[in-house]
Motif scaffolding. Structure first.
Motif, PDB file in Angstrom:
ATOM      1  N   THR A 197       0.814  -1.217   0.000  1.00  0.00           N
ATOM      2  CA  THR A 197       0.000   0.000   0.000  1.00  0.00           C
ATOM      3  C   THR A 197       0.846   1.264   0.000  1.00  0.00           C
ATOM      4  N   GLU A 219     -12.849   0.338  -3.897  1.00  0.00           N
ATOM      5  CA  GLU A 219     -12.788  -0.568  -2.748  1.00  0.00           C
ATOM      6  C   GLU A 219     -13.776  -1.711  -2.928  1.00  0.00           C
ATOM      7  N   LYS A 224     -11.287  -3.460   2.721  1.00  0.00           N
ATOM      8  CA  LYS A 224     -11.507  -2.430   3.734  1.00  0.00           C
ATOM      9  C   LYS A 224     -10.217  -2.029   4.459  1.00  0.00           C
ATOM     10  N   CYS A 227      -7.796  -0.181   1.996  1.00  0.00           N
ATOM     11  CA  CYS A 227      -8.268   1.159   1.633  1.00  0.00           C
ATOM     12  C   CYS A 227      -8.283   2.110   2.827  1.00  0.00           C
ATOM     13  N   ASN A 228      -8.578   1.599   4.014  1.00  0.00           N
ATOM     14  CA  ASN A 228      -8.507   2.452   5.212  1.00  0.00           C
ATOM     15  C   ASN A 228      -7.079   2.939   5.444  1.00  0.00           C
ATOM     16  N   ASN A 231      -6.367   5.537   2.832  1.00  0.00           N
ATOM     17  CA  ASN A 231      -7.127   6.756   3.117  1.00  0.00           C
ATOM     18  C   ASN A 231      -6.431   7.594   4.178  1.00  0.00           C
ATOM     19  N   ASN A 232      -5.909   6.933   5.207  1.00  0.00           N
ATOM     20  CA  ASN A 232      -5.190   7.644   6.269  1.00  0.00           C
ATOM     21  C   ASN A 232      -3.910   8.290   5.739  1.00  0.00           C
ATOM     22  N   GLU A 235      -4.647  11.393   3.524  1.00  0.00           N
ATOM     23  CA  GLU A 235      -5.467  12.442   4.133  1.00  0.00           C
ATOM     24  C   GLU A 235      -4.917  13.825   3.777  1.00  0.00           C
ATOM     25  N   TYR A 241     -10.509  10.133  -4.885  1.00  0.00           N
ATOM     26  CA  TYR A 241     -11.879   9.783  -4.521  1.00  0.00           C
ATOM     27  C   TYR A 241     -11.974   8.279  -4.272  1.00  0.00           C
ATOM     28  N   PHE A 242     -12.496   7.904  -3.115  1.00  0.00           N
ATOM     29  CA  PHE A 242     -12.701   6.499  -2.780  1.00  0.00           C
ATOM     30  C   PHE A 242     -14.135   6.111  -3.159  1.00  0.00           C
TER      31      PHE A 242
END
Length: 338
Positions: A197, A219, A224, A227-228, A231-232, A235, A241-242
């Motif tokens: 990632t 996703e 999950k 992607c989390n 996403n972090n 930030e 865009y997710f």
């Protein structure tokens, strides 16, 4: 004639089997063609003009010993029997699917030769999983019904509602045709097929430095955690865009992308089916079975190696041997950015 085709595998396999279904229809234009699919994957063929209808199998019935589930399983078999199919084609080996085929009472039952209950079939095709490309594999099985494959082109059919949803998504996020829209699916069905990632994050940041680039991260049900994490790490980044959506909306949105970057996963096949250029990151040991597209189809591949740590069992397997700069340079060339 009434034909049942059974395929209870997942997204990628279903899309790869689409040329065989199309060719079956062209060979038997007046027949009723019914697909038996795993519940939840009906959208892959829901708008397909080459089939008449879909029967679904609920996987929750599998391996469950409760009385209700046993009764439901028996009801399922009885309903299949009532259909009175003339021909049943099973596109993969399996004890359960072999018994289904036999219980239908169909006079012609076609399936791969190498499986535990092959004696339940009367037309056994000499093919074996993992010995050839899966595109060839499915085509050979369907050919057992005297079908001539018209082409290897895969396809999926999205509805007008899915197209409308996609247009609204793009408009709501101020993404225009002038933007360089890149789709990325960072997950996969197993860890050893997933590019790190942190690599994806570095790649995305480099791409966002290019004027007009917009990134959509898709996703899936198993993504999950991946992607989390991304996403972090992303930030505060703009123009990323997710998206979590159903199969056909994902297909419609991928079709709007200038390029789709993916590990070896079902959405890779989805992108090929909607004719979006693909850059796939694939384990080298998957080349024979899963690298059957070509650059003629705008499908480009970078091979890596699966990394299984022997010294530290707490480290999850991952796709290794592909560096960020290699992928970045390839993206630039494919999009003619330099």
């Amino acid at each position: 004639m009434k034909i049942l085709v059974i395929n209870i595998k997942y997204l990628g396999d279903l899309i790869v089997s689409s040329p065989s279904i199309r060719s079956l229809r062209k060979t038997y234009p007046d027949s009723e063609i019914v697909l038996l699919l795993r519940k939840g994957f009906e959208p892959v063929f829901s708008n397909n003009p080459y089939i008449n209808r879909i029967i679904t199998f609920n996987p929750e019935l599998k391996g469950n010993s409760s009385i209700k589930k046993i009764i439901d399983g028996l009801k399922f078999i009885i309903e299949l029997r009532k259909e009175r199919f003339d021909t049943v084609i099973v596109l993969h080996p399996g004890d359960r699917t072999a018994f289904w085929a036999w219980f239908t009472g169909a006079k012609k039952r076609i399936a791969p030769l190498k499986q535990s209950f092959s004696f339940l079939f009367n037309n056994k095709i000499s093919v074996e999983e993992n010995s050839m490309s899966y595109l060839e594999y499915y085509n050979k099985i369907i050919s057992g019904a005297d079908v001539k494959i018209d082409s290897d082109r895969t396809e999926i059919f999205v509805s007008e509602n899915d197209k409308k949803w996609t247009d609204e998504f793009l408009n709501n996020n101020n993404i225009s045709a002038d933007n360089i829209l890149i789709g990325i699916h960072p997950g996969a069905s197993e860890p050893s097929k997933i590019w790190n990632t942190e690599n994806f994050v570095q790649l995305i940041k480099k791409l966002l430095a290019i004027h007009e680039v917009r990134i959509i991260l898709f996703e899936g049900p198993q993504d999950k955690i991946v992607c989390n994490e991304m996403n972090n790490k992303l930030e505060g980044e703009k123009n990323v865009y997710f998206v979590i959506a159903d199969i056909l909306k994902v297909a419609a949105l991928i079709k709007k992308c200038k390029l789709f970057i993916s590990n070896d996963t079902g959405t890779r096949h989805l992108a090929v089916a909607v004719q979006t250029p693909v850059l796939a990151l694939i384990p080298e040991d998957y080349e024979k079975c899963w690298n059957f597209y070509s650059e003629i189809n705008n499908h480009f591949t970078i091979f890596g190696k699966r990394n299984f740590s022997q010294s530290d069992l707490s480290v999850k397997p991952f796709l290794d041997g592909i560096n960020v700069e290699t992928v970045y340079e390839r993206v630039g060339k494919l999009l003619k950015l330099w």
